[in-house]
Design a protein around this motif. Structure first.
Motif, mmCIF file in Angstrom:
data_model
loop_
_atom_site.group_PDB
_atom_site.id
_atom_site.type_symbol
_atom_site.label_atom_id
_atom_site.label_comp_id
_atom_site.label_asym_id
_atom_site.label_seq_id
_atom_site.Cartn_x
_atom_site.Cartn_y
_atom_site.Cartn_z
ATOM 1 N N LEU A 246 3.251 14.919 -14.304
ATOM 2 C CA LEU A 246 3.674 14.520 -12.965
ATOM 3 C C LEU A 246 3.966 15.775 -12.156
ATOM 4 O O LEU A 246 4.813 16.591 -12.536
ATOM 5 C CB LEU A 246 4.924 13.640 -13.050
ATOM 6 N N LEU A 247 3.270 15.946 -11.045
ATOM 7 C CA LEU A 247 3.437 17.111 -10.183
ATOM 8 C C LEU A 247 3.931 16.668 -8.824
ATOM 9 O O LEU A 247 3.349 15.789 -8.190
ATOM 10 C CB LEU A 247 2.100 17.852 -10.027
ATOM 11 N N GLY A 248 5.024 17.263 -8.369
ATOM 12 C CA GLY A 248 5.532 16.986 -7.034
ATOM 13 C C GLY A 248 5.498 18.261 -6.208
ATOM 14 O O GLY A 248 5.895 19.326 -6.683
ATOM 15 N N ILE A 249 4.992 18.183 -4.982
ATOM 16 C CA ILE A 249 4.942 19.340 -4.083
ATOM 17 C C ILE A 249 5.670 18.968 -2.800
ATOM 18 O O ILE A 249 5.289 18.005 -2.129
ATOM 19 C CB ILE A 249 3.494 19.743 -3.773
ATOM 20 N N PHE A 250 6.730 19.712 -2.460
ATOM 21 C CA PHE A 250 7.537 19.384 -1.284
ATOM 22 C C PHE A 250 7.779 20.643 -0.463
ATOM 23 O O PHE A 250 8.206 21.666 -0.986
ATOM 24 C CB PHE A 250 8.888 18.792 -1.713
ATOM 25 N N LEU A 251 7.509 20.560 0.808
ATOM 26 C CA LEU A 251 7.761 21.666 1.725
ATOM 27 C C LEU A 251 7.930 21.083 3.115
ATOM 28 O O LEU A 251 7.064 20.373 3.613
ATOM 29 C CB LEU A 251 6.586 22.657 1.711
ATOM 30 N N LEU B 265 0.809 -1.213 0.000
ATOM 31 C CA LEU B 265 0.000 0.000 0.000
ATOM 32 C C LEU B 265 0.846 1.269 0.000
ATOM 33 O O LEU B 265 0.377 2.332 -0.413
ATOM 34 C CB LEU B 265 -0.948 0.003 1.201
ATOM 35 N N MET B 266 2.086 1.175 0.472
ATOM 36 C CA MET B 266 2.964 2.334 0.467
ATOM 37 C C MET B 266 3.628 2.555 -0.895
ATOM 38 O O MET B 266 4.336 3.533 -1.097
ATOM 39 C CB MET B 266 4.046 2.191 1.541
ATOM 40 N N ASP B 267 3.398 1.631 -1.816
ATOM 41 C CA ASP B 267 3.937 1.747 -3.173
ATOM 42 C C ASP B 267 2.810 2.218 -4.078
ATOM 43 O O ASP B 267 1.830 1.515 -4.289
ATOM 44 C CB ASP B 267 4.473 0.393 -3.634
ATOM 45 N N ARG B 268 2.936 3.438 -4.631
ATOM 46 C CA ARG B 268 1.847 4.000 -5.409
ATOM 47 C C ARG B 268 1.520 3.168 -6.646
ATOM 48 O O ARG B 268 0.380 3.170 -7.124
ATOM 49 C CB ARG B 268 2.187 5.434 -5.818
ATOM 50 N N ALA B 269 2.500 2.468 -7.202
ATOM 51 C CA ALA B 269 2.246 1.627 -8.368
ATOM 52 C C ALA B 269 1.275 0.499 -8.010
ATOM 53 O O ALA B 269 0.319 0.228 -8.743
ATOM 54 C CB ALA B 269 3.556 1.057 -8.911
ATOM 55 N N ASN C 230 8.130 6.044 -2.943
ATOM 56 C CA ASN C 230 7.386 6.698 -4.010
ATOM 57 C C ASN C 230 8.065 7.967 -4.492
ATOM 58 O O ASN C 230 8.071 8.273 -5.681
ATOM 59 C CB ASN C 230 5.971 7.009 -3.532
ATOM 60 N N ARG C 231 8.663 8.718 -3.565
ATOM 61 C CA ARG C 231 9.377 9.925 -3.988
ATOM 62 C C ARG C 231 10.554 9.554 -4.875
ATOM 63 O O ARG C 231 10.799 10.188 -5.900
ATOM 64 C CB ARG C 231 9.844 10.717 -2.762
ATOM 65 N N ALA C 232 11.290 8.507 -4.483
ATOM 66 C CA ALA C 232 12.435 8.076 -5.287
ATOM 67 C C ALA C 232 11.976 7.572 -6.650
ATOM 68 O O ALA C 232 12.574 7.892 -7.686
ATOM 69 C CB ALA C 232 13.211 6.980 -4.550
ATOM 70 N N GLU D 287 12.737 9.554 -10.249
ATOM 71 C CA GLU D 287 13.412 8.923 -11.384
ATOM 72 C C GLU D 287 12.592 9.106 -12.659
ATOM 73 O O GLU D 287 13.138 9.419 -13.727
ATOM 74 C CB GLU D 287 13.616 7.437 -11.102
ATOM 75 N N LEU D 288 11.279 8.940 -12.554
ATOM 76 C CA LEU D 288 10.401 9.156 -13.696
ATOM 77 C C LEU D 288 10.448 10.611 -14.149
ATOM 78 O O LEU D 288 10.511 10.912 -15.352
ATOM 79 C CB LEU D 288 8.971 8.762 -13.317
ATOM 80 N N PHE D 289 10.443 11.528 -13.182
ATOM 81 C CA PHE D 289 10.494 12.957 -13.491
ATOM 82 C C PHE D 289 11.790 13.316 -14.216
ATOM 83 O O PHE D 289 11.785 14.028 -15.220
ATOM 84 C CB PHE D 289 10.368 13.751 -12.192
#
Length: 227
Positions: free
Chosen positions: A204-209, A21-25, A106-108, A112-114
């Motif tokens: 693909l959108l990533g939001i990090f703060l 479940l922690m793997d978005r794929a 998932n971030r990693a 890589e995809l990004f």
């Protein structure tokens, strides 16, 4: 409160369930069988994959207890099994997944995809023409960054519709607690504004703060906000 939680979510009990479940794929694959039951061929069509590719993954989700056979429909030859996710939503306690590891895989994976997508963009027009590169720049906060630019001073963002749609960069900000919460709210609202739209091109959108005040690695960063 506990009974209310379990009535709304399936409470995960095994490390294997938590890992999947922690793997978005895997989560996206499981979501195809939520909230309606689907046969293997139908699910493969929705995912855009072959039934052979999907078969082993469905079996793994089934063995993990996240996917169940909802119905078996008789058919000439082999009966059709309809699979449905064990729940519409799942609750994974931190006792199974340490908080600091949530989303790390998932971030990693998505980074890589990004990076692959960005690399392809820079191999196409207009960047495949001579004269493009990057220039170092400094933000008003004192942070330094790279800006994509042509030798004659034209920025890729100035190319209008000829420029690829992409935003890339890590930015070190020095904010008050109030400003940080305002920014957090604005980023969430911006994502929600576009999340419900249905276009033909996937982005693909990533939001990090996050607060890095007690995290080693940025000690050298300048802070001109009090100078």
């Amino acid at each position: 409160m506990q009974d209310e939680l379990e009535s709304r979510h399936y409470r995960v009990h095994s490390p294997l369930q938590a890992q999947l479940l922690m793997d978005r794929a895997w989560l996206r694959l499981l979501d195809v069988f939520t909230p309606e039951a689907r046969g293997m061929a139908d699910a493969a069509r929705v995912l855009g994959v072959t039934t052979e590719w999907l078969f082993k993954r469905v079996r793994r989700l089934e063995r993990a207890g996240l996917l169940n056979v909802h119905e078996i429909r008789p058919r000439a030859g082999r009966a059709v099994r309809l699979y449905r996710a064990a729940s519409d939503t799942f609750f994974v306690p931190f006792s199974l997944v340490p908080p600091e590891t949530v989303g790390r895989h998932n971030r990693a994976q998505h980074l890589e995809l990004f990076e692959t997508a960005i690399g392809r963009a820079f191999r196409r027009a207009p960047f495949d023409q001579h004269g493009w590169g990057f220039v170092t720049a400094r933000a008003p906060s004192g942070d330094v960054f790279f800006r994509i630019i042509r030798e004659d001073g034209v920025r890729w963002a100035d190319l209008g519709e000829a420029a690829p749609v992409m935003v890339s960069g890590w930015h070190l900000l020095h904010l008050s607690p109030g400003d940080a919460r305002d920014l957090q709210g604005e980023l969430r609202a911006l994502h929600e504004r576009y999340a419900g739209r249905a276009g033909e091109i996937p982005f693909l959108l990533g939001i990090f703060l996050t607060d890095t005040s007690n995290v080693p690695g940025l000690e050298h960063a300048r802070d001109d906000s009090h100078g």
